[in-house]
Design an enzyme around this catalytic site. Structure first.
Site, PDB file in Angstrom:
ATOM      1  NE  ARG A 168      -2.862   1.103   3.707  1.00  0.00           N
ATOM      2  CZ  ARG A 168      -3.571   1.254   4.602  1.00  0.00           C
ATOM      3  NH1 ARG A 168      -4.675   1.314   4.142  1.00  0.00           N
ATOM      4  NH2 ARG A 168      -3.681   1.138   5.750  1.00  0.00           N
ATOM      5  CG  ASP A 449      -4.587   2.435  11.668  1.00  0.00           C
ATOM      6  OD1 ASP A 449      -5.158   2.929  11.792  1.00  0.00           O
ATOM      7  OD2 ASP A 449      -4.856   1.907  10.138  1.00  0.00           O
TER       8      ASP A 449
END
Length: 540
Positions: A168, A449
């Site tokens: 990613r 996160d």
């Protein structure tokens, strides 16, 4: 490609060592320069389009399905690409940053794929970004084994096939200020994609898979078109067939939810499906409508996957993906085992089981976990309820999701002081870690996160902006929010390790919870704090 001329346009302002030179080769730098010069102006135009769209939303406009692309949605013939090698069965995917220990542990996990994350789980210090590329380069070639001081060894398993690697890159909004092209920072997306692809695409194909990506934070099919154009040119440059690259798009913005068909259509030969990025999706829902009092949500803990707008989003994603023959991936289980409390751990793991059961019965083809210990739970659920490699054949044509359903902000619940304090704790905890160069951090036995930190600060901003009254009958004002922030910072600073950065985190967080200033992303707000450029371009 005139390597020397192109490479001379780049300036590497981050410190480099010998291992970095494996990645920052003249040919790779020339490749990055070419991508930047070809596509960066389009990227910036698309970001400007986001700003204009936000202004319309602030003025009371609401998104809807695009009339100009109705012909794409109505055409039932076109399909995405068939699953690529290594992506047919994706029932459990583990995600995490690209530090060397994580890469080894993730590839040794009992999962089908590993999403190596340069985005929400990584604070993009120069060393994190470049060392992450080195780690993936080495992992693909199975030369990543290492020993830490004290003698503990980390080795890739050899008893079975390793999980398929998916990378990613950063979102379109982020820049890489340690690498300039023609004096301008390169896109973080192009940088992360370009280095990984250039060095590893042919090697991955030779080993039986390919260069596969998760594409984050997009807000329109035009942004998917940009990725597709980059994919086509990149494959042409290194002379591999178009369609070798595959991209799974995270539907983690409310705007993209209205363009799922169009996003798959733009990627077509490169599409490997869509993913329910649940926490970022909630963040986007709050962010985009933050000035609209009709979209005020209760405590984060009460905004669940059974909320109306979340159910609609999941149903539409699964229907759209399976109609187009591509994977519909589920969301993250962020729980961490609670080793000190067996009963609490049992409750938490039962919650994971129920969440994954909901996903597989809804029609998802796979799911995410943040910790290797959750993989057996997710695997058990999917193995029992999805005996085939995927369930692309499971059609839900009777599902009819309207724009109103996607925008249904009627979520039962209330705002509480406990919810406010939890949001502050999560935001401070994540931002403090990020300022230290750590992109994901365990808080209250959840792996937090950037997405969950964004939900936390956006809710606080929204509650102050609209003068919400808590369940305790306290009006949430700027002064109240800042007082609670100070109290939570005091607690965390005193209990934290010496030299922590909670005061610096408080300084930034205080600007984001008063219903006034609102940074587009926390990561862009904090980025300059972790930029460490040298005074001159590094010699490679």
């Amino acid at each position: 490609m005139d390597t020397a001329t192109l490479a001379s346009a780049a300036s590497v302002l981050g410190a480099t060592d010998e291992s970095h030179k494996t990645i920052l080769t003249p040919d790779a730098i020339a490749f990055l320069v070419l991508l930047h010069r070809t596509f960066n102006s389009t990227r910036k135009a698309l970001l400007a389009r986001r700003v204009a769209r936000q202004a319309a939303l602030d003025a009371g406009d609401l998104p809807t399905f695009l009339p100009e692309t109705k012909y794409i949605r109505d055409d039932l013939i076109w399909q995405g690409a068939p699953p690529a090698p290594g992506l047919i069965d994706r029932r459990v995917e583990i995600t995490g940053p690209t530090d060397r220990k994580m890469v080894v542990n993730a590839l040794n996990s009992e999962v089908w794929t590993y999403m190596a994350d340069f985005e929400d789980a990584t604070a993009p210090t120069w060393d994190n970004v470049i060392s992450g590329q080195v780690n993936l380069y080495d992992a693909i070639r199975k030369q990543i084994d290492f020993t830490i001081p004290g003698g503990k060894e980390y080795k890739l398993r050899t008893d079975k096939t390793l999980p398929t690697l998916i990378v990613r890159p950063r979102g379109w909004h982020l820049e890489e200020k340690h690498f300039l092209v023609d004096g301008e920072p390169i896109s973080g997306s192009i940088f992360d994609f370009g280095l990984y692809f250039f060095h590893n695409a042919k090697e991955l194909v030779a080993r039986g898979t390919g260069p596969y990506f998760y594409l984050p934070k997009m807000e329109s099919h035009l942004e998917a078109r940009l990725w597709n154009d980059i994919f086509k040119l990149s494959q042409d440059i290194i002379a591999i067939p178009r369609g070798t690259i595959r991209g799974t798009v995270l539907i983690e913005t409310i705007m993209a939810a209205f363009e799922m068909d169009e996003i798959i259509y733009e990627l077509r030969e490169h599409s490997s499906g869509l993913n329910c990025g649940r926490w970022d999706y909630i963040f986007s829902f709050i962010k985009k409508f933050r000035n609209n009092p009709a979209f005020v949500l209760p405590d984060r803990s009460q905004v669940t996957m059974t909320s109306g707008f979340m159910q609609a989003y999941v149903k539409l994603l699964i229907k759209t993906c399976h109609r187009r023959g591509v994977h519909a991936m589920g969301g993250m289980a962020a729980q961490i085992p609670i080793k000190t409390d067996p009963q609490a751990n049992k409750v938490a793991m039962e919650g994971v089981y129920k969440d994954k059961l909901r996903e597989v019965t809804a029609g998802h083809d796979g799911t995410w976990v943040a910790h290797p210990a959750l993989a057996p739970i997710a695997s058990e659920v999917f193995n029992k309820n999805m005996p085939t490699p995927n369930q692309l054949f499971k059609r839900t044509e009777d599902v009819d999701v309207t724009a109103a359903m996607l925008l249904d902000s009627n979520v039962p619940g209330s705002v509480t002081e406990d919810g406010i304090r939890k949001n502050l704790g999560i935001g401070l905890g994540y931002m403090e870690a990020w300022l230290r160069g750590v992109g994901c951090v365990p808080i209250n036995f959840l792996m937090e996160d950037a997405a969950t930190a964004e939900v936390s600060r956006s809710q606080l901003w929204q509650w102050v902006k609209h003068g919400v009254t808590t369940a305790e009958n306290i009006k949430v004002t700027k002064e109240y929010a800042l007082r609670i922030l100070s109290e939570e910072t005091d607690k965390l600073e005193k209990s934290g390790v010496k030299g922590n950065k909670f005061r610096a985190a408080e300084k930034y967080f205080a600007t984001q919870i008063t219903g006034e200033d609102y940074a587009d992303f926390l990561t862009t707000l904090l980025y300059d704090e972790i930029v460490s450029t040298t005074s001159a371009s590094a010699k490679l």
